[in-house]
Design an enzyme around this catalytic site. Structure first.
Site, mmCIF file in Angstrom:
data_model
loop_
_atom_site.group_PDB
_atom_site.id
_atom_site.type_symbol
_atom_site.label_atom_id
_atom_site.label_comp_id
_atom_site.label_asym_id
_atom_site.label_seq_id
_atom_site.Cartn_x
_atom_site.Cartn_y
_atom_site.Cartn_z
ATOM 1 N N ASP A 139 -4.038 -6.934 0.753
ATOM 2 C CA ASP A 139 -2.691 -7.385 0.401
ATOM 3 C C ASP A 139 -1.747 -6.181 0.307
ATOM 4 O O ASP A 139 -2.181 -5.037 0.439
ATOM 5 C CB ASP A 139 -2.758 -8.173 -0.916
ATOM 6 C CG ASP A 139 -1.743 -9.298 -0.960
ATOM 7 O OD1 ASP A 139 -0.716 -9.194 -0.248
ATOM 8 O OD2 ASP A 139 -1.955 -10.262 -1.714
ATOM 9 N N ASP A 170 3.131 -17.002 1.072
ATOM 10 C CA ASP A 170 1.938 -17.784 0.728
ATOM 11 C C ASP A 170 2.191 -19.289 0.880
ATOM 12 O O ASP A 170 3.266 -19.776 0.525
ATOM 13 C CB ASP A 170 1.555 -17.566 -0.743
ATOM 14 C CG ASP A 170 0.920 -16.212 -0.979
ATOM 15 O OD1 ASP A 170 0.722 -15.450 -0.015
ATOM 16 O OD2 ASP A 170 0.632 -15.923 -2.161
#
Ligand SMILES: *[C@@H]1O[C@H](CO)[C@@H](O)[C@H](O)[C@H]1NC(C)=O
Ligand SMILES: *[C@@H]1O[C@H](CO)[C@@H](O)[C@H](O)[C@H]1NC(C)=O
Length: 426
Positions: free
Chosen positions: A165, A222
């Site tokens: 990430d 997301d």
């Protein structure tokens, strides 16, 4: 003279091949598996409702072992879903005395290597999450100051897939940092699929560099458990496809994020839509649901063999939105088999309208770029609705509010010696 020319051409081919994208031999088709984040988030309270077996939902070795068992017993592994991937919130807040990453001792008492062994013993592969910055998005230790050590730790743990990430880092460091970590992964000698969140945080991305570094990469925010979230991704992919679709191919894929089918937010029709579009997009198919409680009709969507075959099609071409008009969209993807030089196609017709009546759609296949004279059409969700005869027209009725019709169009083979009629016309 001829020979040296061939020699030069030969080398040019090698160079062109290598510049095609990351070449670690992995993810030759889009990865398929299960990842914890969308459904299980950062639930770290394992005490809540502890007596309710069905409610054991915290990020813990128990959850991943249970999921691994279900991947096998419910037929997901057999269908191709092979990675079990831990997302954020598995770490302890501190590194160990040697500076190595370590898992939360209460939730992962056996350690990560033991969990990897368990998952491997089921015939599955094991994935994990970290973050390029000082911290993971949920605040656990990141890797920025320990790239080499952490790559080695993941290899020692027999990790097969890693998602990195991009929280708590300078976005301007990504073009240096993601390749650097990729180099350390490579140097471990262990084949590890490398998933990067690199472009997801940028406004404009150098997809060429990204596709040379990563096996897959998240382009966008997301996914949440709702149709509006799914459509925001679908629309963004359609609106921006020219910037990145061409970088998809065997070994390197755009990642629109997890499948949410089996959860709470999608209707049956919308679930069909997500599965069909993700397959058409050559997207990684990463489940994120409680595999013990997927209703049979949703499970059937996730296990649809024809769509999974399209997702894994060896041409590895990402599908595109070809038509968007009055709430109806037509998406197409060239696939095998190629017959008389004409590709077959996956076609997904999506209805984003909210009027209650299904919309009738009639299109000549030529209008969406299919050039053979006639095609055999197979309806991939409702095979009994497939046209009986080869045709050059698609006539379908598409349900509103995220309904889809998903088709496979295979060119009809030209009769021996006879050109197709359209070639006589031309
Ligand atoms: C490391 O990179 C080389 C060159 O791209 C590649 O051939 C090799 O398969 C990679 N090894 C691993 C373990 O990723
Ligand atoms: C499809 O619809 C068009 C236009 O309504 C019609 O001309 C054609 O015959 C139909 N074809 C099939 C195969 O149903």
């Amino acid at each position: 003279m001829y020979y040296s020319l061939l020699f030069v051409l030969y080398f040019m081919c090698i160079v062109i091949q290598n510049s095609d994208g990351l070449d670690n031999g992995l993810a030759l088709t889009p990865p398929m598996g299960w990842m914890s984040w969308e459904r299980y988030r950062c639930t770290i309270d394992c005490e809540f409702n502890r007596n309710d077996e069905a409610n054991d939902e915290c990020i813990s070795e128990k959850l991943f072992k249970k999921t691994a068992d279900l991947m096998v017993s419910e037929g997901y592994l057999e269908a191709g879903y092979e990675y079990v991937i831990i997302d954020d919130c598995w770490l302890a807040m501190d590194r160990d005395e040697d500076g190595k990453l370590q898992p939360d001792p209460d939730r992962f008492p056996s350690g990560i290597k033991a969990l990897a062994d368990y998952i491997h013993s089921k015939g599955l592969k094991f994935g994990i999450y970290e973050d390029y910055g000082t911290n993971t998005c949920a605040g656990y230790p990141g890797i920025i100051d320990n790239l080499e050590l952490d790559a080695q730790t993941f290899a020692e743990w027999d990790v097969d897939y890693i998602k990195i990430d991009g929280c708590y880092a300078n976005i301007s460091d990504y073009p240096k940092g993601y390749p650097e970590f990729g180099k350390y992964l490579n140097e471990t000698g262990r084949p590890i699929v490398y998933s990067c969140s690199w472009p997801a945080y940028e406004d404009e991305s150098d997809y060429e560099a990204i596709s040379k570094t990563c096996n897959l990469w998240r382009n966008y925010g997301d996914i949440q458990d709702s149709w509006s979230s799914a459509t925001s991704i679908i629309n963004w992919y359609g609106d921006n496809q020219d910037k990145f679709a061409q970088y998809a191919g065997p070994g390197h894929w755009n990642d629109p994020d997890m499948l949410i089918v089996g959860n709470f937010g999608l209707t049956y029709g919308q679930s069909r839509a997500q599965m069909a579009l993700w397959s058409l997009l050559a997207a990684p198919l990463l489940l994120s649901t409680d595999l013990a409680n997927v209703r049979p009709e949703y499970k059937e969507i996730l296990l649809n063999e024809d769509l999974i075959a399209i997702n894994k099609d060896p041409l590895g071409i990402q599908g595109l939105r070809i038509i968007q008009k009055d709430g109806i969209e037509v998406w197409t993807r060239p696939i095998t088999p190629i017959i008389d030089e004409y590709e077959s196609y996956a076609i997904v017709i999506l209805n984003q309208n909210e009027d209650p009546a299904p919309t009738k759609v009639s299109i000549r296949v030529r209008k969406i770029g299919l050039k053979a004279k006639k095609y055999t059409l197979k309806d991939l969700y409702d095979p009994e609705k497939s046209p009986k005869e080869p045709t050059d027209h698609i006539n379908v009725s598409v349900d509103p509010s995220g309904g889809v019709v998903a088709l496979k169009a295979t060119p009809v083979k030209r009769k021996l010696g006879l050109p197709q009629i359209n070639e006589i016309d031309n």
